[in-house]
Motif scaffolding. Sequence first.
Motif, PDB file in Angstrom:
ATOM      1  N   ALA A 183     -22.718   6.657  -8.640  1.00 29.08           N
ATOM      2  CA  ALA A 183     -21.321   6.631  -8.343  1.00 29.08           C
ATOM      3  C   ALA A 183     -21.121   8.117  -9.534  1.00 29.08           C
ATOM      4  CB  ALA A 183     -19.892   5.251  -9.294  1.00 29.08           C
ATOM      5  N   THR A 184     -20.331   9.216  -9.533  1.00 31.98           N
ATOM      6  CA  THR A 184     -20.735   9.900  -9.877  1.00 31.98           C
ATOM      7  C   THR A 184     -19.395  10.555  -9.664  1.00 31.98           C
ATOM      8  OG1 THR A 184     -21.617  11.907  -8.178  1.00 31.98           O
ATOM      9  CG2 THR A 184     -22.760  10.763  -9.666  1.00 31.98           C
ATOM     10  N   ASP A 185     -18.578  11.694 -10.914  1.00 31.05           N
ATOM     11  CA  ASP A 185     -18.101  12.153 -10.072  1.00 31.05           C
ATOM     12  C   ASP A 185     -17.949  13.848 -10.921  1.00 31.05           C
ATOM     13  OD1 ASP A 185     -15.763  10.296 -10.130  1.00 31.05           O
ATOM     14  OD2 ASP A 185     -14.814  10.103 -12.289  1.00 31.05           O
ATOM     15  N   GLN A 186     -17.120  14.086 -10.009  1.00 30.70           N
ATOM     16  CA  GLN A 186     -17.637  16.058 -10.509  1.00 30.70           C
ATOM     17  C   GLN A 186     -17.903  16.671 -10.915  1.00 30.70           C
ATOM     18  OE1 GLN A 186     -14.820  17.664  -6.984  1.00 30.70           O
ATOM     19  NE2 GLN A 186     -16.450  19.509  -7.438  1.00 30.70           N
ATOM     20  N   ASP A 220     -24.413  16.222 -15.423  1.00 29.49           N
ATOM     21  CA  ASP A 220     -25.145  15.777 -16.356  1.00 29.49           C
ATOM     22  C   ASP A 220     -26.652  15.805 -16.262  1.00 29.49           C
ATOM     23  OD1 ASP A 220     -26.165  13.676 -18.082  1.00 29.49           O
ATOM     24  OD2 ASP A 220     -23.928  12.460 -18.231  1.00 29.49           O
ATOM     25  N   ILE A 221     -27.762  16.587 -16.171  1.00 30.65           N
ATOM     26  CA  ILE A 221     -29.165  16.809 -16.017  1.00 30.65           C
ATOM     27  C   ILE A 221     -29.582  15.189 -16.286  1.00 30.65           C
ATOM     28  CG2 ILE A 221     -31.248  17.319 -16.976  1.00 30.65           C
ATOM     29  CD1 ILE A 221     -29.617  19.355 -14.695  1.00 30.65           C
ATOM     30  N   ALA A 222     -29.679  14.180 -17.385  1.00 27.18           N
ATOM     31  CA  ALA A 222     -29.527  13.448 -17.923  1.00 27.18           C
ATOM     32  C   ALA A 222     -29.538  11.943 -17.085  1.00 27.18           C
ATOM     33  CB  ALA A 222     -29.540  12.648 -19.706  1.00 27.18           C
ATOM     34  N   LEU A 223     -27.935  12.300 -16.335  1.00 23.37           N
ATOM     35  CA  LEU A 223     -28.208  11.130 -15.943  1.00 23.37           C
ATOM     36  C   LEU A 223     -28.463  11.417 -13.776  1.00 23.37           C
ATOM     37  CD1 LEU A 223     -25.753   9.106 -14.799  1.00 23.37           C
ATOM     38  CD2 LEU A 223     -23.629  10.826 -14.230  1.00 23.37           C
ATOM     39  N   GLN A 224     -29.185  12.121 -13.648  1.00 22.68           N
ATOM     40  CA  GLN A 224     -29.127  12.481 -12.444  1.00 22.68           C
ATOM     41  C   GLN A 224     -30.723  12.377 -12.376  1.00 22.68           C
ATOM     42  OE1 GLN A 224     -27.877  13.869  -9.992  1.00 22.68           O
ATOM     43  NE2 GLN A 224     -25.655  14.190 -11.416  1.00 22.68           N
ATOM     44  N   ILE A 225     -31.743  12.258 -13.454  1.00 21.59           N
ATOM     45  CA  ILE A 225     -32.453  12.196 -13.800  1.00 21.59           C
ATOM     46  C   ILE A 225     -32.586  10.269 -13.591  1.00 21.59           C
ATOM     47  CG2 ILE A 225     -34.693  11.761 -15.524  1.00 21.59           C
ATOM     48  CD1 ILE A 225     -34.133  14.445 -16.580  1.00 21.59           C
TER      49      ILE A 225
END
Length: 159
Positions: free
Chosen positions: A63-66, A71-76
């Motif tokens: 889950a993500t919000d806009q 957030d690069i770390a979260l995307q990794i």
Amino acid sequence: MTLEEIHGQQPAPVGHDWMQGAGTALHELLVSAQRRGCLTAGVYESAKLMNVDPDNVAFCVLATDQEDEGDIALQIHFTLIQAFCCENDIDIVRVNDVSKLAAIVGPSEESGEPRDLHCILITNPNEEGWKDPALEKLNLFCEESRNVNDWVPTITLPE
């Protein structure tokens, strides 16, 4: 002869109703899993669980919000979790509204603090023969999505 006839399956419903059904099924699954103690929330908690017991994981929600999109770390972390889920045949979906997830799942039962809901895992309960119809609907939804090359479909939760 169509592919559905060959595999003995019904073709996937197309359009908004099918997506709404998946959102409702995800809501039902989250409520059921939390009630049974089969819900793990948090990127790090989920990663630990997948490392220790991947065979016990039945479903994954990212889950993500806009504001999380940058957030690069979260995307990794998401990329690694997605790869792990694909490697271990764990169905996975995305949700673009963390606040709706928070309304469904609520705060941590232990501390009452808000939880990290960027990754939620549904695990198999210790009960033998537990078959959740919502999980079965979501598994079918994910299978149909993969048939049209949507490997991590996005689900909209109902209001």
